[in-house]
Motif scaffolding. Sequence first.
Motif, PDB file in Angstrom:
ATOM      1  N   TYR A  48       1.079   9.573 100.299  1.00 45.69           N
ATOM      2  CA  TYR A  48       1.966  10.319  99.404  1.00 45.69           C
ATOM      3  C   TYR A  48       1.528  11.783  99.325  1.00 45.69           C
ATOM      4  CZ  TYR A  48       3.582   5.790  97.598  1.00 45.69           C
ATOM      5  OH  TYR A  48       4.116   4.523  97.464  1.00 45.69           O
ATOM      6  N   ASN A  49       2.503  12.678  99.116  1.00 42.88           N
ATOM      7  CA  ASN A  49       2.160  14.070  98.861  1.00 42.88           C
ATOM      8  C   ASN A  49       1.496  14.181  97.488  1.00 42.88           C
ATOM      9  OD1 ASN A  49       3.331  16.107 100.983  1.00 42.88           O
ATOM     10  ND2 ASN A  49       4.832  14.445 100.788  1.00 42.88           N
ATOM     11  N   LYS A  50       0.398  14.912  97.428  1.00 38.09           N
ATOM     12  CA  LYS A  50      -0.328  15.116  96.177  1.00 38.09           C
ATOM     13  C   LYS A  50      -0.478  16.601  95.912  1.00 38.09           C
ATOM     14  CE  LYS A  50      -4.545  13.797  93.716  1.00 38.09           C
ATOM     15  NZ  LYS A  50      -5.833  13.044  93.791  1.00 38.09           N
ATOM     16  N   TRP A  51      -0.159  17.007  94.692  1.00 45.23           N
ATOM     17  CA  TRP A  51      -0.254  18.412  94.321  1.00 45.23           C
ATOM     18  C   TRP A  51      -1.628  18.712  93.731  1.00 45.23           C
ATOM     19  CZ3 TRP A  51       4.899  19.298  91.150  1.00 45.23           C
ATOM     20  CH2 TRP A  51       5.986  18.946  91.950  1.00 45.23           C
ATOM     21  N   ASN A  76       8.925  13.541  78.948  1.00 40.19           N
ATOM     22  CA  ASN A  76       8.850  15.000  78.936  1.00 40.19           C
ATOM     23  C   ASN A  76       8.620  15.564  80.332  1.00 40.19           C
ATOM     24  OD1 ASN A  76       8.337  14.170  76.111  1.00 40.19           O
ATOM     25  ND2 ASN A  76       8.136  16.363  75.787  1.00 40.19           N
ATOM     26  N   TYR A  77       8.106  14.750  81.231  1.00 40.60           N
ATOM     27  CA  TYR A  77       7.921  15.145  82.627  1.00 40.60           C
ATOM     28  C   TYR A  77       8.987  14.518  83.514  1.00 40.60           C
ATOM     29  CZ  TYR A  77       3.363  16.657  80.929  1.00 40.60           C
ATOM     30  OH  TYR A  77       2.362  17.277  80.230  1.00 40.60           O
ATOM     31  N   ASN A  78      10.039  13.965  82.882  1.00 42.32           N
ATOM     32  CA  ASN A  78      11.160  13.370  83.605  1.00 42.32           C
ATOM     33  C   ASN A  78      10.700  12.259  84.544  1.00 42.32           C
ATOM     34  OD1 ASN A  78      13.992  13.386  83.779  1.00 42.32           O
ATOM     35  ND2 ASN A  78      13.938  14.465  85.748  1.00 42.32           N
ATOM     36  N   PHE A  79       9.556  11.644  84.225  1.00 42.10           N
ATOM     37  CA  PHE A  79       8.995  10.538  85.002  1.00 42.10           C
ATOM     38  C   PHE A  79       8.687  10.946  86.441  1.00 42.10           C
ATOM     39  CE2 PHE A  79      12.097   8.731  81.933  1.00 42.10           C
ATOM     40  CZ  PHE A  79      11.180   8.243  81.020  1.00 42.10           C
ATOM     41  N   GLU A  80       8.463  12.230  86.669  1.00 43.47           N
ATOM     42  CA  GLU A  80       8.104  12.734  88.002  1.00 43.47           C
ATOM     43  C   GLU A  80       6.588  12.773  88.107  1.00 43.47           C
ATOM     44  OE1 GLU A  80      10.236  16.364  88.645  1.00 43.47           O
ATOM     45  OE2 GLU A  80      12.157  15.434  88.121  1.00 43.47           O
ATOM     46  N   ILE A  81       6.062  12.069  89.077  1.00 44.31           N
ATOM     47  CA  ILE A  81       4.636  11.746  89.085  1.00 44.31           C
ATOM     48  C   ILE A  81       3.747  12.957  89.372  1.00 44.31           C
ATOM     49  CG2 ILE A  81       2.883  10.375  90.280  1.00 44.31           C
ATOM     50  CD1 ILE A  81       4.988   8.158  90.524  1.00 44.31           C
ATOM     51  N   ASN A  82       4.031  13.696  90.435  1.00 44.17           N
ATOM     52  CA  ASN A  82       3.199  14.855  90.727  1.00 44.17           C
ATOM     53  C   ASN A  82       3.359  15.951  89.675  1.00 44.17           C
ATOM     54  OD1 ASN A  82       1.778  14.102  93.050  1.00 44.17           O
ATOM     55  ND2 ASN A  82       3.504  14.584  94.389  1.00 44.17           N
ATOM     56  N   TYR A  83       4.560  16.090  89.151  1.00 43.25           N
ATOM     57  CA  TYR A  83       4.830  17.078  88.108  1.00 43.25           C
ATOM     58  C   TYR A  83       4.021  16.747  86.860  1.00 43.25           C
ATOM     59  CZ  TYR A  83       7.745  19.923  84.940  1.00 43.25           C
ATOM     60  OH  TYR A  83       8.204  20.829  84.012  1.00 43.25           O
ATOM     61  N   SER A  84       3.991  15.468  86.503  1.00 40.99           N
ATOM     62  CA  SER A  84       3.187  15.025  85.375  1.00 40.99           C
ATOM     63  C   SER A  84       1.702  15.249  85.648  1.00 40.99           C
ATOM     64  CB  SER A  84       3.459  13.535  85.120  1.00 40.99           C
ATOM     65  OG  SER A  84       2.553  13.018  84.181  1.00 40.99           O
TER      66      SER A  84
END
Length: 367
Positions: free
Chosen positions: A127-130, A99-107
């Motif tokens: 790594y960039n972190k949101w 459901n998050y398209n396996f995108e780590i920061n988005y998840s």
Amino acid sequence: MSKTFWGGFVILSAVMLLPTMAEAQPILLQRCSADSLDVTKAAARIEWARKCGLLKNVGSPSFGFDTGIPASNGGNLVDYQETDPVRNPLGEGSFSGPNYNFEINYSYINTLYLSGGTTQSLDTWGYNKWTRDATRKRARPLYPTFGTTADLSDASNHQLWPHPTDTNDCGLYSSATGTVSSMSSTYYVNGYCEASCYTPDQEILFEGGYVSILDALNARREDLITLSDDSTLDNVKMKKNSTYGYTVETRDTKHNIYVITTESGGQLRVTDEHPVINGEGRMVKARTLKVGHELVKADGSRDTIVSIEKTEHFGKVYNVRPVSEGLVSNVLVAQGYLVGSSRFQNDDVGYMNRVILYRGVPAHSIP
């Protein structure tokens, strides 16, 4: 990718269940009960999943991609996809769900925070972190739970757990104790869990009268009563709804409880973060209520708060959620007062402190 934009913020519909088959839903509720975490441990699980997805599946900060979404502190947000959804659509070996398209920061950002301005900075590994403002943190974070297959309704799907103490261990185990000999080499995110809210003696309105949440759970009551969608603050109407599911914690833990007593002698016992309708028709957290404020009774009348006792409950807490997705039809009746279901606590649009019951004014025009 199911992202939309509103006011410059990324909005994601609340993710609770990944399985497509309806029969998998009660299985996930059972899984969440067996994998029950408090808020602190839930946030730690989310941090662990982000770290393992990056270090195990991405491998280098150079593999990030520009999302095209502006960061609040300048530049564009950079994310990392931990698996190829075309070659691996079910996400075998990933720590974020499809459901998050396996995108780590988005998840990460959507399971830990509500919507809001998003900033980014480099983490310990480069790594960039949101992140978002602390006031936008979810009252009940959505943490991932895992299984041996992608389909919860599959009889061969066995529940898996991260190691209980070693946050550097990215393995998944067939026991909550993290026994090394039971490590699984195949794993999938099966869904996202949230914590619960009611003490076991709290009574909820079902068809025929009030039933304690624990008794309702044990009887698997499905005849939940909620407000009808056309209810207003001046015309409160009830309808028979259907129960989507119950949640219950497996472990006894400590919870902050507000015991709210009203002028009529009524009493409401909920966790400090539980959503409650106040006298203005707004959905607010229980901890924001003060003596002199009003609760709304099941008949729409107001009842002034005369005392609020802050206490602790050590044990399990429970929750129930209706099938309907409408905001008003997610208002339940607990101990005679209008309260929100768990949908309000983890709604990404952020309906807390919004007017839910209004007086003849279109809902979209009310802040």
